[in-house]
Motif scaffolding. Structure first.
Motif: not given
Length: 180
Positions: A172-178
Motif C-alpha cells: 500500500v502506497q498512499g491511497q493505492v493498493v498494489y
C-alpha cells in the motif's frame, strides 16, 4: 539470551505459530508470542510498522488458542484464516477469524500510514472477511480487504475468474493498493 529463561514453547499440534521480535543491534530477543493449536497452524504473512504495530495473518486447523480469552475454531478438520493485531510488547490487541466454504489463505498483508490493515490472498467457493459474502467462480479466486487499526472491517472485494487465480503479495502506497 535472557528471553529463553522467561519463555517456553510447547507444541500441541502438527505445527505452531510464533512471532519473535529480535533487536537488530544486539541480536537479543525482545519478545516472543506464540499460538498453540491441535492441527496444522501457520503464520502466512506479517507486517510491522515503524510504530511497532504488528499485523499477522494465519491459517489454522481445528482449535487455535490466541489468548486466555480468544480461541479460534475452524470446525473440525477444515482450515480457517485469521488476522491478529499485536502491540510493541508482543501482547494481543485484537484477533479476527474468517470462514469460507472452500479453501482460503491470506498471502499478503500491509499497513498504511494511518494504521489501516490490508490483506490479500486466495479463496475458493465463498468467504466472508467481516463484510459481504464473496463468491468465486471456480478454482481459486482473489480476495482483498481493508480493516481499521483495531481489526474492524472497512471493505472487502473478491476478484473471480476461470481457473486458478492467486494474489501472492500486497503493498500500500498512499491511497493505492498494489497486489500481485
Amino acid at each position: 539470551d535472557g528471553l529463553q529463561a522467561m519463555t517456553h514453547l510447547e507444541l500441541g499440534g502438527l505445527s505452531e505459530i510464533f512471532v519473535l521480535a529480535i533487536d537488530g543491534e544486539t541480536l537479543m530477543a525482545r519478545w516472543l508470542t506464540s499460538f498453540s493449536g491441535y492441527g496444522h497452524d501457520v503464520g502466512t504473512a506479517l507486517q510491522v510498522r515503524d510504530s511497532g504495530q504488528v499485523a499477522l495473518a494465519i491459517s489454522y486447523q481445528q482449535d487455535l488458542v490466541i489468548s486466555d480469552s480468544i480461541t479460534f475454531n475452524s470446525g473440525g478438520l477444515a482450515f480457517g484464516i485469521g488476522l491478529i493485531g499485536i502491540d510493541t510488547n508482543g501482547s494481543i490487541n485484537w484477533a479476527q477469524d474468517f470462514f469460507g466454504t472452500g479453501s482460503e489463505e491470506i498471502r499478503g498483508v500491509d499497513i498504511d500510514d494511518q494504521g489501516a490493515i490490508y490483506l490479500t490472498g486466495i479463496f475458493s467457493s465463498q468467504v466472508t472477511l467481516g463484510g459481504p459474502l464473496l463468491s468465486g467462480i471456480e478454482g481459486h479466486d482473489v480476495m482483498l480487504a481493508k480493516f481499521d487499526h483495531d481489526g474492524t472491517h472497512i471493505w472487502s472485494k473478491g476478484y473471480a475468474g476461470n481457473g486458478f487465480d492467486q494474489a501472492l503479495g500486497l503493498d500500500v502506497q498512499g491511497q493505492v493498493v498494489y497486489i500481485t
